[in-house]
Design a protein around this motif. Structure first.
Motif, PDB file in Angstrom:
ATOM      1  N   GLY A   2       0.867  -1.175  -0.232  1.00  0.00           N
ATOM      2  CA  GLY A   2      -0.044  -0.537  -0.394  1.00  0.00           C
ATOM      3  C   GLY A   2       0.687   1.259   0.214  1.00  0.00           C
ATOM      4  O   GLY A   2       0.476   2.593   0.257  1.00  0.00           O
ATOM      5  N   ASN A   3       2.138   1.332  -0.276  1.00  0.00           N
ATOM      6  CA  ASN A   3       2.864   2.283  -0.677  1.00  0.00           C
ATOM      7  C   ASN A   3       3.693   2.501  -1.416  1.00  0.00           C
ATOM      8  O   ASN A   3       4.431   1.513  -2.085  1.00  0.00           O
ATOM      9  CB  ASN A   3       4.114   1.995   0.779  1.00  0.00           C
ATOM     10  N   SER A   4       3.134   3.668  -2.794  1.00  0.00           N
ATOM     11  CA  SER A   4       3.922   2.794  -4.322  1.00  0.00           C
ATOM     12  C   SER A   4       4.290   4.981  -4.256  1.00  0.00           C
ATOM     13  O   SER A   4       3.949   6.003  -4.075  1.00  0.00           O
ATOM     14  CB  SER A   4       2.781   3.254  -4.775  1.00  0.00           C
ATOM     15  N   LEU A   5       5.473   4.955  -5.307  1.00  0.00           N
ATOM     16  CA  LEU A   5       6.400   5.881  -5.161  1.00  0.00           C
ATOM     17  C   LEU A   5       5.854   5.019  -7.299  1.00  0.00           C
ATOM     18  O   LEU A   5       6.059   4.570  -7.626  1.00  0.00           O
ATOM     19  CB  LEU A   5       7.519   5.129  -4.940  1.00  0.00           C
ATOM     20  N   ILE A   6       5.214   6.668  -7.753  1.00  0.00           N
ATOM     21  CA  ILE A   6       4.945   6.374  -9.685  1.00  0.00           C
ATOM     22  C   ILE A   6       6.053   7.755  -9.283  1.00  0.00           C
ATOM     23  O   ILE A   6       5.795   8.942  -9.580  1.00  0.00           O
ATOM     24  CB  ILE A   6       3.126   7.030  -9.205  1.00  0.00           C
ATOM     25  N   VAL A   7       6.102   7.147 -11.179  1.00  0.00           N
ATOM     26  CA  VAL A   7       6.716   8.683 -11.795  1.00  0.00           C
ATOM     27  C   VAL A   7       6.026   8.687 -13.244  1.00  0.00           C
ATOM     28  O   VAL A   7       5.029   8.203 -13.194  1.00  0.00           O
ATOM     29  CB  VAL A   7       7.751   8.137 -11.958  1.00  0.00           C
ATOM     30  N   GLY A   8       6.362   9.933 -13.851  1.00  0.00           N
ATOM     31  CA  GLY A   8       6.025  10.085 -14.650  1.00  0.00           C
ATOM     32  C   GLY A   8       7.082   9.826 -15.610  1.00  0.00           C
ATOM     33  O   GLY A   8       7.418  10.541 -16.009  1.00  0.00           O
ATOM     34  N   ASP A   9       6.602   8.700 -17.054  1.00  0.00           N
ATOM     35  CA  ASP A   9       7.609   8.791 -18.097  1.00  0.00           C
ATOM     36  C   ASP A   9       7.458   9.277 -19.311  1.00  0.00           C
ATOM     37  O   ASP A   9       5.824   9.091 -19.517  1.00  0.00           O
ATOM     38  CB  ASP A   9       8.122   7.172 -18.077  1.00  0.00           C
ATOM     39  N   ASP A  26       9.146   8.779 -22.966  1.00  0.00           N
ATOM     40  CA  ASP A  26      10.110   8.819 -23.524  1.00  0.00           C
ATOM     41  C   ASP A  26      11.655   7.699 -22.614  1.00  0.00           C
ATOM     42  O   ASP A  26      12.331   8.786 -23.047  1.00  0.00           O
ATOM     43  CB  ASP A  26      10.463   9.809 -24.670  1.00  0.00           C
ATOM     44  N   GLY A  27      10.773   7.288 -21.802  1.00  0.00           N
ATOM     45  CA  GLY A  27      12.497   6.785 -20.881  1.00  0.00           C
ATOM     46  C   GLY A  27      13.155   8.094 -20.009  1.00  0.00           C
ATOM     47  O   GLY A  27      13.549   7.406 -18.859  1.00  0.00           O
ATOM     48  N   ARG A  28      12.280   8.949 -19.897  1.00  0.00           N
ATOM     49  CA  ARG A  28      12.605  10.311 -19.166  1.00  0.00           C
ATOM     50  C   ARG A  28      11.711  10.230 -17.453  1.00  0.00           C
ATOM     51  O   ARG A  28      11.011  10.210 -18.455  1.00  0.00           O
ATOM     52  CB  ARG A  28      12.635  11.197 -19.662  1.00  0.00           C
ATOM     53  N   VAL A  29      12.277  10.568 -17.004  1.00  0.00           N
ATOM     54  CA  VAL A  29      10.902  10.209 -15.056  1.00  0.00           C
ATOM     55  C   VAL A  29      11.256  12.516 -15.147  1.00  0.00           C
ATOM     56  O   VAL A  29      12.010  12.544 -14.905  1.00  0.00           O
ATOM     57  CB  VAL A  29      11.585  10.463 -13.642  1.00  0.00           C
ATOM     58  N   VAL A  30       9.994  12.749 -15.303  1.00  0.00           N
ATOM     59  CA  VAL A  30       9.431  13.967 -15.664  1.00  0.00           C
ATOM     60  C   VAL A  30       8.355  14.629 -14.753  1.00  0.00           C
ATOM     61  O   VAL A  30       8.345  15.581 -14.514  1.00  0.00           O
ATOM     62  CB  VAL A  30       8.914  14.303 -17.119  1.00  0.00           C
ATOM     63  N   ALA A  31       7.774  13.710 -13.897  1.00  0.00           N
ATOM     64  CA  ALA A  31       7.041  13.862 -12.425  1.00  0.00           C
ATOM     65  C   ALA A  31       6.943  12.742 -12.084  1.00  0.00           C
ATOM     66  O   ALA A  31       7.664  11.466 -12.011  1.00  0.00           O
ATOM     67  CB  ALA A  31       5.177  13.794 -13.724  1.00  0.00           C
ATOM     68  N   THR A  32       6.481  12.849 -10.576  1.00  0.00           N
ATOM     69  CA  THR A  32       6.835  12.267  -9.092  1.00  0.00           C
ATOM     70  C   THR A  32       5.197  12.381  -8.435  1.00  0.00           C
ATOM     71  O   THR A  32       5.331  13.200  -7.776  1.00  0.00           O
ATOM     72  CB  THR A  32       7.906  11.206  -8.809  1.00  0.00           C
ATOM     73  N   TYR A  33       4.751  11.017  -7.884  1.00  0.00           N
ATOM     74  CA  TYR A  33       3.956  10.986  -6.720  1.00  0.00           C
ATOM     75  C   TYR A  33       3.846   9.999  -5.315  1.00  0.00           C
ATOM     76  O   TYR A  33       4.442   9.139  -5.901  1.00  0.00           O
ATOM     77  CB  TYR A  33       3.079  11.605  -6.900  1.00  0.00           C
ATOM     78  N   GLN A  34       4.145  10.047  -4.546  1.00  0.00           N
ATOM     79  CA  GLN A  34       4.091   8.764  -3.331  1.00  0.00           C
ATOM     80  C   GLN A  34       2.356   8.882  -2.914  1.00  0.00           C
ATOM     81  O   GLN A  34       1.803   9.818  -3.300  1.00  0.00           O
ATOM     82  CB  GLN A  34       4.935   8.859  -2.341  1.00  0.00           C
ATOM     83  N   LEU A  35       1.846   7.877  -3.438  1.00  0.00           N
ATOM     84  CA  LEU A  35       0.421   7.305  -3.199  1.00  0.00           C
ATOM     85  C   LEU A  35       0.117   6.277  -2.045  1.00  0.00           C
ATOM     86  O   LEU A  35       1.002   4.954  -2.271  1.00  0.00           O
ATOM     87  CB  LEU A  35       0.255   7.030  -4.081  1.00  0.00           C
ATOM     88  N   THR A  36       0.024   6.125  -0.795  1.00  0.00           N
ATOM     89  CA  THR A  36       0.515   5.368   0.355  1.00  0.00           C
ATOM     90  C   THR A  36      -1.235   5.218   0.824  1.00  0.00           C
ATOM     91  O   THR A  36      -2.435   6.173   0.367  1.00  0.00           O
ATOM     92  CB  THR A  36       0.718   5.723   1.093  1.00  0.00           C
ATOM     93  N   PHE A  37      -2.017   3.942   0.575  1.00  0.00           N
ATOM     94  CA  PHE A  37      -3.406   3.658   1.295  1.00  0.00           C
ATOM     95  C   PHE A  37      -3.479   3.660   2.899  1.00  0.00           C
ATOM     96  O   PHE A  37      -2.476   2.820   3.304  1.00  0.00           O
ATOM     97  CB  PHE A  37      -3.718   2.465   0.507  1.00  0.00           C
ATOM     98  N   ILE A  38      -4.772   3.991   3.114  1.00  0.00           N
ATOM     99  CA  ILE A  38      -4.383   3.830   4.782  1.00  0.00           C
ATOM    100  C   ILE A  38      -6.041   3.467   4.702  1.00  0.00           C
ATOM    101  O   ILE A  38      -6.826   4.255   4.394  1.00  0.00           O
ATOM    102  CB  ILE A  38      -4.399   5.396   5.317  1.00  0.00           C
TER     103      ILE A  38
END
Length: 149
Positions: A48-55, A57-69
């Motif tokens: 329930g703890n995920s780190l998400i990226v916006g990819d 063309d193979g480059r990480v251009v955004a990110t957020y962490q999502l945790t379920f409670i």
């Protein structure tokens, strides 16, 4: 086109670079990559703890962490907590943040959540306006306390 996906260990340097891209992050992050890699490894074992990226063309251009409670309050509401929201400065005002919030909402609904929540630093006025446009309500005041082990 940005594809939202679970972060991989090799994405960590790019994620840290996004975290340090603004004045707040630059002041509180460090160059201690082993610490970030250890934290990523620990997160990968937490359900329930995920780190998400916006990819893009193979480059990480955004990110957020999502945790379920899962909790008892609000009639046992399951909630999703969004943290560490970052979009590359080069892509701000391009719709990436809106796409990120849609992705977070879809993931939260998939996990049975009925509430999506986040906090934003008091000084991030642009972020506050963005979150309100995205449908969030500034309904609470958050508090933090540093612990000294």
């Amino acid at each position: 086109m940005i594809r939202w996906r679970e972060a991989k260990r090799e994405d960590v340097p790019a994620i840290v670079a996004l975290l340090t891209e603004d004045s707040l992050g630059a002041a509180r992050e460090s160059e201690d990559m082993p610490a970030y890699l250890a934290a990523f490894d620990a997160m990968s074992y937490e359900y329930g703890n995920s780190l998400i990226v916006g990819d893009a063309d193979g480059r990480v251009v955004a990110t957020y962490q999502l945790t379920f409670i899962t909790g008892l309050s609000l009639r046992a509401t399951r909630r999703a907590q969004i943290e560490s929201v970052r979009v590359s400065a080069k892509l701000r005002s391009e719709g990436v943040g809106e796409a990120m919030m849609r992705d977070a909402e879809m993931r939260a609904l998939h996990e049975g959540c009925t509430l999506l929540q986040l906090t934003a630093d008091n000084s991030r006025e642009d972020a506050h306006r963005f979150y309100e446009r995205a449908g969030f309500t500034p309904s609470h005041i958050g508090f933090k306390r540093k612990l000294n082990p």
